[in-house]
Design a protein around this motif. Structure first.
Motif, PDB file in Angstrom:
ATOM      1  N   GLY A  45     -57.663  44.208 -52.919  1.00 38.95           N
ATOM      2  CA  GLY A  45     -56.550  45.107 -52.423  1.00 38.95           C
ATOM      3  C   GLY A  45     -57.131  45.909 -51.278  1.00 38.95           C
ATOM      4  O   GLY A  45     -58.142  45.822 -50.766  1.00 38.95           O
ATOM      5  N   THR A  46     -55.989  46.662 -50.540  1.00 37.75           N
ATOM      6  CA  THR A  46     -56.664  47.404 -49.505  1.00 37.75           C
ATOM      7  C   THR A  46     -57.504  48.544 -49.774  1.00 37.75           C
ATOM      8  O   THR A  46     -58.020  49.200 -48.805  1.00 37.75           O
ATOM      9  N   GLU A  47     -57.895  48.877 -51.173  1.00 34.33           N
ATOM     10  CA  GLU A  47     -58.711  50.114 -51.386  1.00 34.33           C
ATOM     11  C   GLU A  47     -60.121  49.587 -52.007  1.00 34.33           C
ATOM     12  O   GLU A  47     -61.015  50.121 -52.385  1.00 34.33           O
ATOM     13  N   GLY A  48     -60.080  48.241 -52.398  1.00 28.58           N
ATOM     14  CA  GLY A  48     -61.206  47.526 -53.082  1.00 28.58           C
ATOM     15  C   GLY A  48     -60.905  46.306 -53.825  1.00 28.58           C
ATOM     16  O   GLY A  48     -59.830  45.787 -53.842  1.00 28.58           O
ATOM     17  N   SER A  49     -61.952  45.586 -53.947  1.00 26.55           N
ATOM     18  CA  SER A  49     -61.807  44.431 -54.807  1.00 26.55           C
ATOM     19  C   SER A  49     -63.022  43.969 -56.019  1.00 26.55           C
ATOM     20  O   SER A  49     -63.669  44.939 -56.077  1.00 26.55           O
ATOM     21  N   VAL A  50     -62.575  42.978 -56.610  1.00 30.78           N
ATOM     22  CA  VAL A  50     -63.435  42.690 -57.697  1.00 30.78           C
ATOM     23  C   VAL A  50     -63.479  41.142 -57.824  1.00 30.78           C
ATOM     24  O   VAL A  50     -62.618  40.159 -57.156  1.00 30.78           O
ATOM     25  N   LEU A  51     -64.441  40.653 -58.171  1.00 28.25           N
ATOM     26  CA  LEU A  51     -64.764  39.043 -58.372  1.00 28.25           C
ATOM     27  C   LEU A  51     -65.564  38.767 -59.780  1.00 28.25           C
ATOM     28  O   LEU A  51     -66.552  39.658 -60.469  1.00 28.25           O
ATOM     29  N   PHE A  62     -46.206  36.320 -54.481  1.00 33.10           N
ATOM     30  CA  PHE A  62     -45.842  37.179 -55.706  1.00 33.10           C
ATOM     31  C   PHE A  62     -44.752  38.197 -55.357  1.00 33.10           C
ATOM     32  O   PHE A  62     -44.733  38.625 -54.112  1.00 33.10           O
ATOM     33  N   ALA A  63     -44.205  38.815 -56.077  1.00 27.03           N
ATOM     34  CA  ALA A  63     -43.245  40.086 -55.838  1.00 27.03           C
ATOM     35  C   ALA A  63     -44.307  41.099 -55.369  1.00 27.03           C
ATOM     36  O   ALA A  63     -45.340  41.423 -56.066  1.00 27.03           O
ATOM     37  N   GLY A  64     -43.553  41.605 -54.363  1.00 25.42           N
ATOM     38  CA  GLY A  64     -44.238  42.841 -53.679  1.00 25.42           C
ATOM     39  C   GLY A  64     -45.135  42.405 -52.521  1.00 25.42           C
ATOM     40  O   GLY A  64     -45.624  43.207 -51.822  1.00 25.42           O
ATOM     41  N   GLY A  65     -45.249  41.017 -52.245  1.00 28.90           N
ATOM     42  CA  GLY A  65     -45.786  40.687 -50.985  1.00 28.90           C
ATOM     43  C   GLY A  65     -47.096  39.846 -51.141  1.00 28.90           C
ATOM     44  O   GLY A  65     -47.598  39.294 -50.133  1.00 28.90           O
ATOM     45  N   ALA A  66     -48.034  40.234 -52.197  1.00 31.63           N
ATOM     46  CA  ALA A  66     -49.227  39.455 -52.281  1.00 31.63           C
ATOM     47  C   ALA A  66     -49.178  38.205 -52.334  1.00 31.63           C
ATOM     48  O   ALA A  66     -48.005  37.614 -52.705  1.00 31.63           O
ATOM     49  N   VAL A  67     -50.261  37.522 -52.266  1.00 32.12           N
ATOM     50  CA  VAL A  67     -50.490  35.949 -52.316  1.00 32.12           C
ATOM     51  C   VAL A  67     -51.548  35.666 -52.962  1.00 32.12           C
ATOM     52  O   VAL A  67     -52.563  36.515 -53.173  1.00 32.12           O
ATOM     53  N   PHE A  90     -56.937  49.588 -56.745  1.00 32.54           N
ATOM     54  CA  PHE A  90     -56.890  48.579 -55.711  1.00 32.54           C
ATOM     55  C   PHE A  90     -56.283  48.759 -54.432  1.00 32.54           C
ATOM     56  O   PHE A  90     -56.454  48.173 -53.352  1.00 32.54           O
ATOM     57  N   GLY A  91     -55.313  49.940 -54.556  1.00 29.00           N
ATOM     58  CA  GLY A  91     -54.373  50.168 -53.454  1.00 29.00           C
ATOM     59  C   GLY A  91     -53.446  49.358 -53.436  1.00 29.00           C
ATOM     60  O   GLY A  91     -52.704  48.835 -54.625  1.00 29.00           O
ATOM     61  N   ARG A  92     -53.019  48.766 -52.597  1.00 29.57           N
ATOM     62  CA  ARG A  92     -52.171  47.491 -52.474  1.00 29.57           C
ATOM     63  C   ARG A  92     -52.828  46.127 -52.832  1.00 29.57           C
ATOM     64  O   ARG A  92     -53.547  45.805 -52.109  1.00 29.57           O
ATOM     65  N   LEU A  93     -52.295  45.639 -53.656  1.00 29.73           N
ATOM     66  CA  LEU A  93     -52.867  44.281 -53.959  1.00 29.73           C
ATOM     67  C   LEU A  93     -52.464  43.340 -52.805  1.00 29.73           C
ATOM     68  O   LEU A  93     -51.325  43.303 -52.400  1.00 29.73           O
ATOM     69  N   VAL A  94     -53.417  42.522 -52.213  1.00 31.63           N
ATOM     70  CA  VAL A  94     -53.142  41.686 -51.275  1.00 31.63           C
ATOM     71  C   VAL A  94     -53.300  40.189 -51.599  1.00 31.63           C
ATOM     72  O   VAL A  94     -52.729  39.321 -50.821  1.00 31.63           O
ATOM     73  N   ALA A 118     -44.688  35.764 -60.001  1.00 36.77           N
ATOM     74  CA  ALA A 118     -44.727  34.908 -58.884  1.00 36.77           C
ATOM     75  C   ALA A 118     -43.363  34.351 -58.539  1.00 36.77           C
ATOM     76  O   ALA A 118     -42.467  34.185 -59.407  1.00 36.77           O
ATOM     77  N   GLU A 119     -43.316  34.707 -57.260  1.00 32.93           N
ATOM     78  CA  GLU A 119     -41.680  34.367 -56.747  1.00 32.93           C
ATOM     79  C   GLU A 119     -41.595  32.769 -55.997  1.00 32.93           C
ATOM     80  O   GLU A 119     -40.623  32.313 -56.386  1.00 32.93           O
TER      81      GLU A 119
END
Length: 351
Positions: free
Chosen positions: A262-268, A236-241, A156-160, A210-211
């Motif tokens: 994510g910055t490099e891909g997604s799933v549904l 979330f920890a790491g910055g994702a929401v 996913f790269g970075r999870l966003v 979760a933060e």
């Protein structure tokens, strides 16, 4: 640490005789090295009716023993594992008592109604050395695990962002026929704690710790104490929401959707079926899932519960850790409890 003492079939008893108990019984009937031997309900007539119906549907099996009291159940050395299918407000007390009486326990979600009661169960498991596992059947879905592995591999790269959308429907009879539902004392919440907890667990499974959370909860369609509609935004920890929608208010009710971006891909996913796989990694070739209970809880498949039973049998027989122990089961309760705190106070809640 639990040390296995048997390589024979593992004996189970079900506590409760409602919808969840029927799913547990079906799952056990299809689980190798598992033997369902007894049922207990505080209403003995209900327990007897459950046992009679089980025998009618499974005539080749031994009749289920109807245990006369909770204490008798705890003291019955022939029973190794208790499946707790009782109202949620009883889970923590029953689980802790069973563990301290030397039983392994499989608890229907949620483990407890608040983090402090979860800690009580965790302490009992540690003191007794017995196994406590919490039902979250989506964890055993091949599709859910494929996404988790893709996260682990960095696909996913970075999870966003992550999403859970669960616009389920429950009719009025759902609450009227079981008056404990939709109450703070026995359900611990409404659509989010009872139905939405499965999606919350997967969101945490994929995205990590979760933060903080901000939320709105409303009671819009049903005459219940708790919410039938909830919306939350999670950091979330790491910055994702992440976003969470859980409801039992809309008609006609749609399947749960789970998404991870994510910055490099997604799933549904829709329930536990992958509908979009936009990653560089090849899409897994998986059979269609069947976890849907978006309009009728009795329509929920027993397949995920069967994997829970297989997981418990393996743990009892070999000492292998269960997929979802009490500490892991606490995580979803902790987030949901924080959602309710946010909705009640109007504040962002740190977790």
């Amino acid at each position: 640490m639990y040390t296995p003492v048997t390589f024979a079939s593992v004996t189970f008893a079900i506590v409760g005789s409602g919808t969840a108990a029927k799913i547990h019984a079906t799952a056990l009937m299809h689980t190798d090295y598992a033997e369902l031997v007894a049922v207990f309900d505080s209403d003995t007539a209900r327990a007897q009716a459950f046992a009679d119906n089980f025998q009618k549907e499974n005539p080749a099996t031994k009749p289920l023993r109807v245990v006369s009291s909770w204490q008798a159940l705890l003291e019955d050395e022939r029973i190794e594992v208790l499946c707790l299918c009782t109202p949620s407000g009883l889970h923590a007390t029953q689980a802790a008592e069973a563990l301290l009486h030397g039983k392994h326990v499989l608890v229907e979600k949620p483990l407890a109604l608040n983090p402090a009661d979860c800690d009580h169960v965790i302490a009992a498991a540690e003191k007794s050395g017995k196994i406590c596992s919490v039902v979250s059947q989506l964890r055993f879905s091949p599709a859910i695990e494929a996404v988790k592995q893709a996260v682990h591999m960095g696909c996913f790269g970075r999870l966003v962002c992550g999403e859970v959308s669960m616009p389920y429907h429950r009719d009025r009879s759902y609450y009227e026929n079981s008056p404990w539902r939709g109450t703070w004392a026995m359900d611990g919440g409404g659509a989010l704690m009872n139905q939405g907890i499965h999606g919350v667990d997967i969101l945490l499974h994929w995205m990590g710790r979760a933060e903080s959370v901000g939320a709105f909860c409303r009671t819009l369609a049903h005459p219940i104490e708790t919410e039938d509609t909830a919306v939350a935004v999670v950091s979330f920890a790491g910055g994702a929401v992440g976003t969470i929608l859980a409801a039992t208010s809309p008609l006609p009710g749609y399947r749960r959707r789970l998404a991870l971006y994510g910055t490099e891909g997604s799933v549904l996913l829709e329930e536990d079926c992958i509908v979009c796989w936009d990653l560089d990694a090849p899409a897994p070739d998986l059979p269609s899932g069947n976890q849907g209970g978006h309009r009728n809880p009795a329509a929920i498949s027993a397949a995920g519960h069967q994997r829970h039973m297989e997981d418990m049998v393996l743990a009892v027989r070999t000492g292998t850790p269960v997929m979802l122990d009490a500490k892991e089961g606490k995580r979803a309760v902790e987030l949901i409890y924080s959602v309710y705190q946010s909705a009640q106070t109007g504040q962002i809640i740190k977790i």
